[in-house]
Motif scaffolding. Structure first.
Motif, short mmCIF file in Angstrom:
data_model
loop_
_atom_site.label_atom_id
_atom_site.label_comp_id
_atom_site.label_asym_id
_atom_site.label_seq_id
_atom_site.Cartn_x
_atom_site.Cartn_y
_atom_site.Cartn_z
N UNK A 121 0.84 -1.20 0.00
CA UNK A 121 0.00 0.00 0.00
C UNK A 121 0.87 1.25 0.00
N UNK A 122 1.92 1.25 0.81
CA UNK A 122 2.84 2.38 0.81
C UNK A 122 3.53 2.54 -0.53
N UNK A 123 3.93 1.42 -1.15
CA UNK A 123 4.59 1.48 -2.46
C UNK A 123 3.67 2.06 -3.51
N UNK A 124 2.43 1.58 -3.54
CA UNK A 124 1.49 2.05 -4.55
C UNK A 124 1.17 3.53 -4.37
N UNK A 125 1.04 3.97 -3.12
CA UNK A 125 0.73 5.37 -2.87
C UNK A 125 1.89 6.27 -3.27
#
Length: 454
Positions: free
Chosen positions: A193-197
């Motif tokens: 989720x952090x990577x995608x954001x």
């Protein structure tokens, strides 16, 4: 399910049309106005993979209904906003809701209909409705903004409520047993989720190439680092959020690449055409929406002509034909002039409708075919992430190229020249997608020629 994907498409399109009115009423800065759009992209793109897996593990019907309620609530909050930060919060939460709701809805379709003709037809109807929602949203958004921009937020509330009232008694989840949730991969969920954001934020920042390159590079670097960490976590996790073997499927990878390039080309083109019609030609928002309405021909073609073509020629050939139609559409528009009649634009609009009819649905079929039932939500999250990131990337790239080409020049002729330069982005994206489609078709033919047992 079609109502929900129509809702998602029309919500995004209506807001895009209403942005100038929102800015004038609330006195928002350019950065805040851009943030209103970016907040949705961050929420949607950041949580899509997690949303897809949550549908598989926690129940597709449950996830769909719960996040539809969240979508309804925060869309309403946006309508009551009097400050920019309220709009940012509302759009981010609405994007997160869509990220959970959309893959749950798609996987309900793929698990309800058996693989083959029946599922293909359902997915093509679904895809046509999605594209129709965006195309109609441009027109409806213009009409609602004439009454007041807040209706752009209140209209989705009413539509969400109708869908929810119908879904509670009618929506049934297939009785197939879900895999037991023995443990939830919290580290994997946080890292992906952090990577995608961060990647979504980096893509959004590309719209303003001169505005702090170090931060843009840091966003991409951080996103890639977290993505690498996510892969390492998934390899060691006893209960991985994403089975990495799923990503070894050539057709699935090619479908997701083409999905990103498809929406990058269309959303970039739509943005440029909107600037051309409204700023260079002086057309109203309603006239602009009606001009783009021809591109919604896929609403009729997707459920009627496309299934016959897919059954007759297969997904790969239909997708390639659609991409070539889009390539011709964008190439024809390269010669646009300030005195073009709408009749000169119409062939491009109709060819774009053909592209969506022949590409959007078949790619969704390819991306979910052969995937185990307990991973259909994840496959839906992947393809929808690709569509979303492609759209964001296309908008950012055409904006960056248009701004760079325009420089400090002013006037209609300079604006037209900059727009023609930026049109190279959708042309290039569609050409790359067509090359990927051709490579996939050649690989399929090569496999078919190999004798049995070899």
């Amino acid at each position: 399910m079609c109502g929900a994907i129509f809702l998602e498409g029309i919500d995004v399109a209506m807001l895009n049309v209403a942005l100038p009115s929102i800015r004038a009423d609330l006195g928002l800065s350019t950065g805040m106005l851009s943030g209103v759009v970016s907040a949705y992209v961050l929420g949607y793109g950041g949580f899509m993979l997690l949303g897809g897996r949550a549908a598989d593990l926690l129940g597709r019907r449950r996830m769909f209904l719960f996040w539809l309620v969240v979508f309804l609530a925060f869309s309403g909050l946006g309508g009551f906003a009097d400050e920019g930060w309220v709009l940012l919060l509302a759009r981010f939460a609405t994007g997160v809701a869509a990220a959970f709701m959309t893959p749950a809805g798609l996987s309900l379709i793929t698990t309800t209909f058996p693989e083959g003709r029946e599922r293909n037809r359902a997915l093509l109807i679904y895809a046509g409705t999605a594209a129709g929602g965006f195309a109609l949203g441009l027109v409806i958004g213009g009409l609602l903004t004439a009454f007041g921009w807040r209706w752009v937020f209140f209209a989705p509330v009413l539509l969400s409520l109708v869908i929810l009232i119908a879904a509670i008694p009618l929506l049934k989840e297939p009785t197939a047993e879900r895999p037991p949730v023995r443990g939830f991969d919290v580290t994997g969920a946080l890292s992906v989720t952090g990577a995608m954001m961060l990647l979504a934020y980096g893509v959004v920042r590309l719209e303003h190439p001169a505005d702090g390159w170090p931060l843009t590079v840091a966003a991409f670097a951080g996103g890639l680092a977290l993505l690498a960490a996510f892969v390492a976590v998934e390899r060691r996790s006893p209960h991985p959020l994403v089975r990495l073997g799923l990503l070894r499927s050539g057709p699935l990878v090619r479908a997701n690449l083409m999905a990103a390039l498809l929406t990058a080309s269309f959303f970039g083109f739509q943005f440029l055409v909107t600037l051309y019609l409204q700023e260079l030609r002086g057309w109203s928002t309603i006239q602009t929406g009606l001009a783009l309405l021809a591109a919604a021909a896929d609403v009729v073609l997707a459920p009627t002509l496309t299934p016959w073509l897919v059954n007759r020629f297969g997904n790969a050939k239909v997708v390639l034909g659609g991409l070539l139609s889009g390539l011709l559409a964008y190439a024809l528009f390269l010669g646009v002039g300030l005195d073009w009649a709408y009749a000169a634009m119409l062939p491009s609009m109709l060819l774009i409708g053909l592209m969506f009819a022949f590409v959007y649905g078949p790619l969704t079929i390819v991306a979910t075919d052969g995937i185990a039932e307990h991973e259909q939500g994840l496959a839906g999250g992947l393809i929808n992430s690709s569509f979303q990131f492609g759209a964001a990337l296309g908008l950012s790239m055409v904006t960056a190229v248009n701004v760079a080409a325009l420089g400090g020049a002013t006037g209609a002729e300079a604006g037209l020249a900059a727009m023609r330069t930026a049109l190279v982005v959708p042309v290039t994206a569609t050409l790359l997608a067509a090359l990927i489609a051709t490579a996939g078709l050649l690989r399929t033919r090569a496999r078919e020629r190999v004798p049995v047992g070899v």
